[in-house]
Design a protein around this motif. Structure first.
Motif, short mmCIF file in Angstrom:
data_model
loop_
_atom_site.label_atom_id
_atom_site.label_comp_id
_atom_site.label_asym_id
_atom_site.label_seq_id
_atom_site.Cartn_x
_atom_site.Cartn_y
_atom_site.Cartn_z
N SER A 184 -11.27 30.09 4.07
CA SER A 184 -11.30 30.92 5.26
C SER A 184 -10.23 30.49 6.28
N ASN A 185 -9.67 29.31 6.12
CA ASN A 185 -8.62 28.83 7.01
C ASN A 185 -7.23 29.21 6.51
N HIS A 186 -7.16 30.10 5.51
CA HIS A 186 -5.90 30.60 4.94
C HIS A 186 -5.07 29.49 4.32
N ARG A 187 -5.76 28.50 3.81
CA ARG A 187 -5.11 27.41 3.09
C ARG A 187 -5.54 27.48 1.63
N VAL A 188 -4.67 26.98 0.75
CA VAL A 188 -4.95 26.98 -0.68
C VAL A 188 -6.02 25.94 -0.98
N VAL A 189 -7.08 26.38 -1.64
CA VAL A 189 -8.14 25.48 -2.09
C VAL A 189 -7.81 24.98 -3.50
N ALA A 190 -7.30 25.90 -4.35
CA ALA A 190 -6.93 25.56 -5.73
C ALA A 190 -5.89 26.55 -6.20
N ALA A 191 -5.11 26.14 -7.19
CA ALA A 191 -4.07 27.01 -7.76
C ALA A 191 -3.89 26.67 -9.23
#
Length: 170
Positions: free
Chosen positions: A150-157
């Protein structure tokens, strides 16, 4: 003459020993995951914790999407990409679980088949290979998957559904 015979027999035995070691090593490499070693994954620039860049795009349904409106699962696919087409069934299954509003699919190039499969379960953006969404994610490879918090950061890729910490759809 006996020295020559002994040397030839010794070299022969060493060659057979070397051959057996080589076969054993090959078998061991296959057992330890030769298939897994072949999947190095796509060259992904944004790693977990990285912020996604600013972007604005319009989905095929006319919906505005931007850096501020996207969270959840994001997938990049391209026309003529066989691994992309193999990934779509798993992606769409997970998209059904997450809900359409939490899934964005970006299709590079003209691929009516991929768009048709993705549209019912995801917001779909069709853009050039160097479009604004791909630029914001610094994405140069397909298939590529991102899970955003929700913070517009990548959690996983990653390049496979298994690379993301998502609940199983089975």
């Amino acid at each position: 003459m006996s020295y020559l015979t002994a040397a030839v027999v010794l070299i022969g035995l060493l060659c057979v020993f070397n051959l057996l070691l080589t076969f054993g090593l090959i078998r061991r490499l296959k057992q330890l995951g030769g298939a897994g070693a072949g999947h190095a994954g796509p060259p992904i620039a944004l790693r977990p914790g990285s912020p996604v860049g600013e972007f604005a795009a319009v989905t095929l349904d006319g919906e505005q999407v931007s850096h501020d409106t996207v969270e959840g699962l994001v997938g990049f696919f391209s026309a003529g990409c066989e691994p992309c087409h193999k990934l779509i069934p798993g992606f769409t299954a997970q998209a059904r679980v997450l809900g359409r509003e939490n899934v964005l699919a970006v299709v590079a190039g003209e691929d009516a088949e991929a768009v048709e499969a993705l549209s019912p379960v995801a917001r779909v953006v069709v853009e050039d290979f160097e479009g604004p969404v791909a630029g914001a994610f610094q994405n140069t490879w397909t298939p590529a998957l991102y899970l955003l918090g929700s913070n517009h950061r990548v959690v996983a890729a990653g390049g496979r559904m298994e690379d993301l910490p998502l609940a199983s759809t089975a």
